[in-house]
Design a protein around this motif. Structure first.
Motif, PDB file in Angstrom:
ATOM      1  N   MET A  58       0.938  -1.275  -0.293  1.00  0.00           N
ATOM      2  CA  MET A  58       0.072   0.309  -0.140  1.00  0.00           C
ATOM      3  C   MET A  58       1.195   1.021  -0.033  1.00  0.00           C
ATOM      4  O   MET A  58       1.522   1.425   1.113  1.00  0.00           O
ATOM      5  N   THR A  65      -2.027  14.989  11.161  1.00  0.00           N
ATOM      6  CA  THR A  65      -2.339  13.443  10.083  1.00  0.00           C
ATOM      7  C   THR A  65      -1.643  13.106   8.667  1.00  0.00           C
ATOM      8  O   THR A  65      -1.759  11.954   8.279  1.00  0.00           O
ATOM      9  N   ASN A  66      -0.573  13.224   8.073  1.00  0.00           N
ATOM     10  CA  ASN A  66      -0.527  13.040   7.229  1.00  0.00           C
ATOM     11  C   ASN A  66      -1.900  13.228   5.971  1.00  0.00           C
ATOM     12  O   ASN A  66      -1.342  11.916   5.621  1.00  0.00           O
ATOM     13  N   ASN A 109      -2.094   5.093   6.954  1.00  0.00           N
ATOM     14  CA  ASN A 109      -1.847   5.778   8.267  1.00  0.00           C
ATOM     15  C   ASN A 109      -2.727   5.395   9.054  1.00  0.00           C
ATOM     16  O   ASN A 109      -3.049   6.359  10.250  1.00  0.00           O
ATOM     17  N   LEU A 118      -8.190  -0.842  15.301  1.00  0.00           N
ATOM     18  CA  LEU A 118      -6.092  -0.893  14.781  1.00  0.00           C
ATOM     19  C   LEU A 118      -5.701  -1.915  14.741  1.00  0.00           C
ATOM     20  O   LEU A 118      -4.422  -2.595  13.762  1.00  0.00           O
ATOM     21  N   TRP A 162      -6.463   6.316  20.953  1.00  0.00           N
ATOM     22  CA  TRP A 162      -6.450   5.090  20.463  1.00  0.00           C
ATOM     23  C   TRP A 162      -5.546   3.768  21.774  1.00  0.00           C
ATOM     24  O   TRP A 162      -4.466   3.679  22.360  1.00  0.00           O
ATOM     25  N   GLY A 183       2.284  12.387  11.399  1.00  0.00           N
ATOM     26  CA  GLY A 183       1.020  11.425  11.534  1.00  0.00           C
ATOM     27  C   GLY A 183       0.736  10.722  12.823  1.00  0.00           C
ATOM     28  O   GLY A 183      -0.068   9.835  13.032  1.00  0.00           O
ATOM     29  N   THR A 221      -0.650  12.967  19.291  1.00  0.00           N
ATOM     30  CA  THR A 221      -0.122  11.956  20.550  1.00  0.00           C
ATOM     31  C   THR A 221       0.616  11.380  21.191  1.00  0.00           C
ATOM     32  O   THR A 221       1.157  11.331  21.993  1.00  0.00           O
ATOM     33  N   LYS A 278      -0.196   4.111   0.827  1.00  0.00           N
ATOM     34  CA  LYS A 278      -0.919   4.965   1.480  1.00  0.00           C
ATOM     35  C   LYS A 278      -1.498   4.138   3.437  1.00  0.00           C
ATOM     36  O   LYS A 278      -1.846   3.159   2.762  1.00  0.00           O
ATOM     37  N   ILE A 321      -2.596   1.886  22.097  1.00  0.00           N
ATOM     38  CA  ILE A 321      -1.487   1.972  22.634  1.00  0.00           C
ATOM     39  C   ILE A 321      -0.764   3.288  23.673  1.00  0.00           C
ATOM     40  O   ILE A 321       0.328   3.099  24.115  1.00  0.00           O
ATOM     41  N   SER A 354      -5.265  -1.412   4.523  1.00  0.00           N
ATOM     42  CA  SER A 354      -5.014  -0.736   5.372  1.00  0.00           C
ATOM     43  C   SER A 354      -6.416  -0.235   6.039  1.00  0.00           C
ATOM     44  O   SER A 354      -7.164   0.636   4.890  1.00  0.00           O
ATOM     45  N   ILE A 355      -7.032  -0.276   7.326  1.00  0.00           N
ATOM     46  CA  ILE A 355      -8.469   0.672   7.403  1.00  0.00           C
ATOM     47  C   ILE A 355      -7.660   2.422   7.309  1.00  0.00           C
ATOM     48  O   ILE A 355      -9.378   3.021   7.497  1.00  0.00           O
ATOM     49  N   ALA A 356      -7.161   3.064   7.240  1.00  0.00           N
ATOM     50  CA  ALA A 356      -7.428   3.750   7.362  1.00  0.00           C
ATOM     51  C   ALA A 356      -5.653   4.653   6.496  1.00  0.00           C
ATOM     52  O   ALA A 356      -4.344   4.423   6.427  1.00  0.00           O
ATOM     53  N   ALA A 357      -6.329   4.763   4.701  1.00  0.00           N
ATOM     54  CA  ALA A 357      -4.949   5.515   4.091  1.00  0.00           C
ATOM     55  C   ALA A 357      -4.471   6.817   4.585  1.00  0.00           C
ATOM     56  O   ALA A 357      -3.098   7.069   4.963  1.00  0.00           O
ATOM     57  N   GLU A 358      -5.519   7.881   4.983  1.00  0.00           N
ATOM     58  CA  GLU A 358      -5.100   9.042   4.447  1.00  0.00           C
ATOM     59  C   GLU A 358      -6.037  10.198   5.798  1.00  0.00           C
ATOM     60  O   GLU A 358      -5.656  10.860   5.813  1.00  0.00           O
ATOM     61  N   HIS A 359      -6.926   9.403   6.631  1.00  0.00           N
ATOM     62  CA  HIS A 359      -7.579   9.593   7.580  1.00  0.00           C
ATOM     63  C   HIS A 359      -7.137   9.542   8.691  1.00  0.00           C
ATOM     64  O   HIS A 359      -7.773  10.643   9.286  1.00  0.00           O
ATOM     65  N   GLY A 360      -6.698   9.306   9.189  1.00  0.00           N
ATOM     66  CA  GLY A 360      -6.056   9.060  10.274  1.00  0.00           C
ATOM     67  C   GLY A 360      -6.975   7.646  11.299  1.00  0.00           C
ATOM     68  O   GLY A 360      -8.024   7.243  10.627  1.00  0.00           O
ATOM     69  N   ILE A 361      -6.443   7.004  12.164  1.00  0.00           N
ATOM     70  CA  ILE A 361      -6.975   6.786  13.117  1.00  0.00           C
ATOM     71  C   ILE A 361      -8.101   7.008  14.231  1.00  0.00           C
ATOM     72  O   ILE A 361      -9.281   7.316  14.346  1.00  0.00           O
TER      73      ILE A 361
END
Lengths: 465, 465
Positions: free
Chosen positions: A181, B145-146, A185, B431, B461, B196, B200, A183, B464, B416-423
């Motif tokens: 991938m 948030t990259n 994040n 996660l 999170w 990104g 935190t 991307k 984490i 990935s569950i979060a490409a660009e919007h973040g967690i």
């Protein structure tokens, strides 16, 4: 430590553990011949699981482990502490997958860069990372050091080409994220933290690399330029005028160009006459040979007509292209005229380069009136290399003195003492010159969290751990 | 906590601390209206030193601090724990420097993205990052948030544009490295770790951004494509054929195109007729308007002639260009027909997209026979968005069930569950679905090392810290 030896043999096989007189010299001394040690063990695992088991054992016994791949580092980063374990990745050299749908390839850490480049090219794909040591540098090492090279101005450094990564951490944990991938994040980007950490946070075992379309065309030129202001204008004009196709912009100060081209004269004609303060090797890549060449020529005509460039030669064949690159890459004969010399790899904002060059030269001459220094490098990335000589043997004290002369100038312009070659051992004493106490403290916290027993490539960065 | 309030006032001034009824609603509830809290304090510092002093105080008192900039996040990451401190960066909105020699700009975290883009453009320079929220998103947030957006396929994500960074760590330490160097391999790259990390690990206060030449030309087209195999071939052909000028490749599944273009019909003609399984918005940028347009048309003719593209329209004016982008960006009216809906931002290897779409759709229909789902996104980056509706109110249980349906499919294709919007908050429970236990353990170690009291944006999170 017969026990440790037996345990290592049980992990990787008796024929892949070497001790004492059986250890080949290449594991004892680095490429620069400046750094050497007496490893306790050389271990050559074949899988990530074996790497993990070796590191677990090292962790349990407090034994230093230094990962080693292609041995092309220039800063002494791949020499283990006396008595420690050299963990060579050379047997992990399989290309696992070239996926031209996802434009990725998955490789083991011990693959040689050029082999990887060629495997991509066989599928009409392109791994842009390229550097002089391509024939021996291995992927694990170029990731661990975040290598740069000749095409960063367009495609970035190694970190920009790593999509998926597998590493073994200090306690032997295998962190495997061999995803394809672009991307992701989801949580902290540990991959970017590990890339460039020079084996002090983890050992790279496999990676997924990003591929690009293989360029069907390239155009190459050497140009002469009268001033640094013109160099900057030229770079910006080519970045824009070539619509992003500019893939290399290698700058050479006049004395560097003279030195290298002079020494190569028996084998290579000199592409442009001497006498210019700057020469730049310019290369563009694209996919439409006819159009690309026409665009390139048009842009070169423009910069000639405006006087930005005072002389230029464009390669008309691959042989001529190699002839132009030789001025930048076939350095051996020229550098021999500076022997014994020290070499540097520094970076700064592009606009600060002249101030740095003047300051470094003045600092050096103030210390050694016979000193000679020449500059060249990846100016498109703000990255300069320097070769310095004082015409006499370089004792440790003299080295420190010359280093100080150069790095004082780096500090003055707010630059970095290590643009792409890394810190290793040879820059460690100067890390604090361009990193603040707060940054060093943060690095220490990271190192302590990831390698609390300090077994991974220890002794390299005394200020960090 | 009158004491804390007084101390905060002493740091930032009495008029920049808000408590109780004086706290504006915008600090209590996020853009999605799904996440709300009752902040104890809203603090609006004007300098990094003030941010540092606030964080030091929070650290000493164990008070949660959530940094907030443009409030355009979609995952609930900017809502503070009840009673905690909202640290708004909105007053730190100065553009400190636009340096067209080094092609960098230095900005404070509270600068609005569009303002930064325009300041660059005024100097004929270009910050490639672009996203729908450009008019309110702030630099601190897009770094934290990259952020990705519409031009990642060519210029990368926000992390690829950050050269220098200043952050305040959990103990109030200011780490300032506002350098203008493209390359710096001196020690660990803490910048990439912070980028990104969603507030935190540290709070972004200033940054140096990389600029590019402002593109003098752009060409935009919408094309219809018959199969996903053809979509991939088209993308690869355009990446190569446009010599790297391809700057956007936005894919829309047929039902998404129908939904949005239908809803916009009162204001916008539909660019291409319905009935195709895929539509792609294609944009290229360059510096030679005449040549670039000719090249673009030639490439479009090629893909039409070969049947890769079954229909196409090319914008011939800026107004037409906006009309084409409206199908991808003016989503409000179309999305209203799905209300109430859930939206997703996932990624995977490009080749896996069809398998993901089929699996996600099947998973959803298995749970809710009336469900509707449509897909679109930055296919050039392997990044899909999805809009899902089941035609009824979305209770927390139903949300979890729909999330599970989608993320099961992500897991199945190794995405990935979060490409660009973040967690943020909305993805936190998932996660571990696409990060291994070893990765989560490493993230925990990093968090514990950098924020041992867990005061920076806590509660987001849970796995984490």
């Amino acid at each position: 430590m017969q026990d440790l030896q037996d345990e290592l043999r049980a992990i990787v096989g008796a024929d892949q553990v070497f001790v004492g007189a059986d250890i080949d010299d290449r594991y004892k001394i680095d490429l620069t011949k400046k750094y050497a040690s007496q490893p306790g063990y050389v271990v050559r695992p074949a899988t990530a699981e074996q790497v993990s088991a070796v590191v677990k054992l090292a962790h349990a016994t407090g034994t230093p482990v230094t990962p080693l791949s292609g041995r092309t580092g220039l800063v002494g980063g791949g020499v283990v502490t006396d008595g420690g374990i050299v963990l060579s990745l050379e047997r992990m050299n399989r290309i696992l997958d070239v996926d031209i749908t996802s434009m990725t390839m998955t490789v083991e850490a011990g693959c040689i860069l050029q082999t990887v480049q060629e495997a991509a090219e066989a599928q009409n794909a392109f791994l842009p990372l390229d550097l002089g040591a391509r024939g021996s540098a291995m992927i694990g090492g170029v990731i661990a050091t975040n290598a740069g090279g000749n095409r960063v101005v367009r495609w970035g450094m190694m970190r920009d080409m790593v999509i998926g990564l597998e590493v073994v951490l200090a306690d032997g944990t295998i962190i495997s994220s061999l995803t394809k991938m672009l991307k992701d994040n989801a949580g902290y980007n540990w991959k970017h933290l590990l890339i460039g950490s020079e084996g002090t946070l983890g050992i790279v075992t496999r990676a997924v690399l990003r591929l690009r379309p293989f360029p069907a065309s390239s155009q190459t030129s050497i140009v002469a330029v009268n001033s640094f202001e013109d160099v900057i204008t030229l770079l910006r004009q080519l970045e824009s005028g070539l619509s992003g196709r500019l893939s290399s912009f290698e700058l050479m100060w006049g004395n560097f160009y003279q030195c290298i081209s002079e020494a190569n004269l028996p084998r290579r004609p000199r592409p442009l006459p001497l006498g210019s303060p700057f020469y730049a090797l310019v290369e563009a890549m694209g996919s439409n040979p006819a159009d690309d060449a026409a665009q390139f020529e048009r842009e070169m005509e423009k910069v000639m007509a405006s006087g930005l460039v005072t002389n230029a030669v464009i390669a008309t064949s691959e042989r001529e292209r190699q002839g132009l690159w030789a001025v930048r890459e076939e350095l051996e004969a020229g550098l021999a005229t500076y022997f014994p010399f020290l070499s540097y790899d520094v970076s700064m904002a592009l606009a600060e380069m002249p101030r740095f060059v003047d300051a470094a030269t003045a600092n050096l001459h103030r210390r050694y009136s016979n000193a000679r220094i020449m500059f060249y490098g990846h100016a498109g990335d703000g990255n300069l290399h320097a070769i310095a000589s004082i015409g006499e043997t370089l004792t440790p004290d003299i080295r420190i003195s010359i280093d100080s002369a150069i790095f004082e100038a780096v500090r003055e312009v707010g630059g970095s003492i290590a643009a792409e070659h890394g810190i290793g051992q040879s820059r460690a004493a100067f890390l604090s010159w361009t990193r603040s106490p707060e940054e060093l403290q943060l690095m220490r916290a990271i190192k302590a969290a990831l390698d609390p027993r300090n077994i991974l490539n220890p002794g390299k960065w005394p200020e960090i751990g």
